[in-house]
Write a protein that holds these residues in place. Structure first.
Motif, mmCIF file in Angstrom:
data_model
loop_
_atom_site.group_PDB
_atom_site.id
_atom_site.type_symbol
_atom_site.label_atom_id
_atom_site.label_comp_id
_atom_site.label_asym_id
_atom_site.label_seq_id
_atom_site.Cartn_x
_atom_site.Cartn_y
_atom_site.Cartn_z
ATOM 1 N N HIS A 207 8.330 -8.856 -4.785
ATOM 2 C CA HIS A 207 7.209 -8.122 -4.587
ATOM 3 C C HIS A 207 6.585 -8.212 -5.754
ATOM 4 N N TYR A 208 5.052 -8.809 -5.423
ATOM 5 C CA TYR A 208 4.399 -9.522 -6.535
ATOM 6 C C TYR A 208 3.086 -9.310 -6.235
ATOM 7 N N ASN A 231 2.638 -9.704 -2.158
ATOM 8 C CA ASN A 231 3.776 -9.591 -1.200
ATOM 9 C C ASN A 231 4.294 -8.237 -1.288
ATOM 10 N N LEU A 232 4.153 -7.268 -0.474
ATOM 11 C CA LEU A 232 4.741 -6.024 -0.762
ATOM 12 C C LEU A 232 4.286 -5.510 -2.055
ATOM 13 N N TYR A 233 3.215 -5.491 -2.536
ATOM 14 C CA TYR A 233 2.971 -5.019 -3.647
ATOM 15 C C TYR A 233 2.068 -3.770 -3.617
ATOM 16 N N GLU A 238 2.375 -8.319 3.801
ATOM 17 C CA GLU A 238 3.416 -9.317 3.361
ATOM 18 C C GLU A 238 2.664 -10.683 3.233
ATOM 19 N N ASN A 239 2.388 -11.276 2.263
ATOM 20 C CA ASN A 239 1.970 -12.594 2.186
ATOM 21 C C ASN A 239 0.267 -12.584 2.573
ATOM 22 N N LYS A 240 -0.261 -11.485 1.784
ATOM 23 C CA LYS A 240 -1.630 -11.160 2.290
ATOM 24 C C LYS A 240 -2.620 -11.536 1.246
ATOM 25 N N THR A 241 -3.683 -12.447 1.819
ATOM 26 C CA THR A 241 -4.761 -12.851 0.854
ATOM 27 C C THR A 241 -6.094 -11.982 1.277
ATOM 28 N N ARG A 242 -6.774 -11.611 0.081
ATOM 29 C CA ARG A 242 -7.749 -10.736 0.251
ATOM 30 C C ARG A 242 -8.934 -11.175 -0.939
ATOM 31 N N LEU A 243 -10.262 -10.899 -0.737
ATOM 32 C CA LEU A 243 -11.334 -11.289 -1.601
ATOM 33 C C LEU A 243 -12.174 -10.061 -1.954
#
Length: 474
Positions: A207-208, A231-233, A238-243
């Motif tokens: 989780h990070y 990831n589940l932070y 899960e393994n999500k990228t956002r701007l």
């Protein structure tokens, strides 16, 4: 040996290396009137609370170019007077002897070491509150820290554990950050970080959160571009990228304008499952089949769900400050979804009839806020307004502040006034209140099997709340 002792003696008496210790002692007395007949149960909500906080903030510099600092609070809490509804729907007093006893709590708000390798390279390790956005009452881009109280944004000082590398230049800055999630705590101190221990293995995941920021001063404007991968932070992604992005600049000398946004696909919000919440029969069917009433149904959708906040601030000649902000959430509940949400809350009253665990009905998740906040805000809808006004130096010693939060979908909201008195240089007294109001019935939703109308802020389990805070600085 003697030269070494002499050198240590010289270092211990050097002013630049001397340790600094500041802090305060605060007493916070709170009374609130529970809304017993509302949709949110009040059985475990005390009407009377007493909180005593001892805060210490040490700071030690060292050579060459670094320092260690901390912000630690120890709390003693006591609570009493619990009210709720019995099985027949009648108001009763509830005995909560264990909850009413004094409970210690440690809040490690910050503890980090900062080291300047060269003026263009800074390293940081530990727990710190880092905010890159420009919003005052709310920060859409703040995926790192515990949420803050919009009625008192500066109160929240609790941060997150991280490793950070920063390159500060004259008009630019670049930052890389890695933060492991705190998965379990005891008395406010972490006991599981990044991954669950073998004896309490809830999943095999790490989780990070990883974050990068590029800052630039462009035409007197502060501009930030941010990239987050998690990831589940703090949510179910899960393994999500956002701007993320933010912009802030003063116009016409006194008018500050800012905008802040977060853009990503899908939503980690738990949405009401409409098929289960139409009526008692559909709810009973879902309960028998073991289907949840709220679920993360939009985690993997390919639709952009931005969150954007825009606002302005103006400072008057007498140092009074007026702030107005607007928040838009593309993943917020629409009116029909809010109706389903209310249907789910209403099922708490009849959960035993269906043999349902009420925990399945609650759409919220547990979030560690660090410091015990005066008000927790989790926006459900799509459109909000925040207006605050602060008037300092009233007769030199008094400061008046008022915050108004409102849902622009149903026009419900919360009024939070406060008055502070700086009695001496080392003592401040603050009297504050919280009063929610319900919007017009034409915009409200209906409680199932009832003619009662409710709005978002009238769902709060309180009619009003008052606090008296006494803070002694040292």
């Amino acid at each position: 040996m003697r030269p070494l002792l002499a050198a240590l003696a010289i270092l211990s008496t050097t002013p630049s290396l001397a340790a600094e210790v500041t802090g305060y002692v605060e007493s916070r007395t709170q009374y609130q009137r529970s809304r017993v007949t509302g949709l949110v149960p009040t059985d475990t909500q005390p009407e009377v609370q007493q909180l005593l906080e001892l805060n210490v903030q040490p700071r030690q510099e060292y050579r060459p170019g670094g320092f260690v600092t901390a912000d630690l609070s120890l709390f003693l809490q006591a609570a009493g007077r619990y009210r709720g509804l019995n099985a027949e729907g009648r108001e009763v007093s509830i005995a909560q002897q264990e909850a009413s006893a004094a409970r210690p709590l440690v809040s490690l708000n910050e503890l980090y070491i900062s080291h300047e390798v060269v003026p263009q390279l800074h390293l940081l390790a530990g727990k710190k509150r880092v905010i890159w956005g420009a919003g005052m009452a709310f920060n859409p881009t703040d995926l790192i820290n515990p949420p803050k109280d919009p009625t008192d944004p500066t109160f929240q000082r609790a941060g997150a554990y991280m490793l950070q590398v920063e390159v500060p230049l004259e008009k630019y800055a670049f930052t890389l950050l890695a933060s492991p999630a705190v998965l379990a705590q005891q008395s406010g101190l972490p006991r599981a970080v990044l991954a669950y221990p073998p004896w309490d293995r809830k999943d095999e995941e790490l989780h990070y959160l990883l974050a990068a920021r590029a800052y630039a001063l462009v035409a007197d404007a502060d501009v930030n571009l941010m990239l987050f991968h998690s990831n589940l932070y703090g949510d179910a992604f899960e393994n999500k990228t956002r701007l993320g992005f933010s912009f802030s600049r003063y116009f016409f000398t006194d008018y500050e304008f800012h905008v802040e946004g977060l853009v990503g696909f899908g939503s980690a919000r738990r949405y009401p499952v409409g098929a289960c919440l139409r009526d008692r029969a559909s709810a009973a069917g879902c309960a028998i089949r073991g289907e949840p009433f709220f679920a993360n149904t939009r985690l993997d959708e390919e639709t952009l769900r931005p969150r954007v906040l825009a606002g302005t601030r103006y400072m008057f000649g007498d140092e009074s400050l007026l702030s107005a902000e607007y928040l838009y959430q593309a993943d917020g509940l629409k009116r029909e979804e809010l109706q389903h949400y209310v249907n789910g809350l209403a099922l708490l009253r009849v959960a035993r009839e269906f043999g349902l665990d009420p925990g399945q009905v609650n759409p919220g998740g547990g979030t560690d806020t660090g410091l015990p906040l005066r008000f927790n805000f989790e926006p459900l809808g799509r459109h909000y307004a925040f207006i605050s006004y602060q008037k300092p130096k009233i007769r030199d010693d008094f400061t008046f502040n008022v915050v108004v939060m409102a849902s622009l979908q149903d026009l419900s909201g919360l009024l939070a006034p406060s008055l502070s008195w700086s009695a001496t240089e080392w003592m401040t007294l603050t009297l504050s209140g919280f009063v929610p109001w319900q919007g017009p019935e034409s915009l409200a939703v209906t409680v199932p099997e009832s003619d009662t109308k409710v709005s978002e802020f009238s769902l709060l389990p309180l009619d009003y709340r008052g606090l008296l805070q006494v803070r002694l600085f040292y």
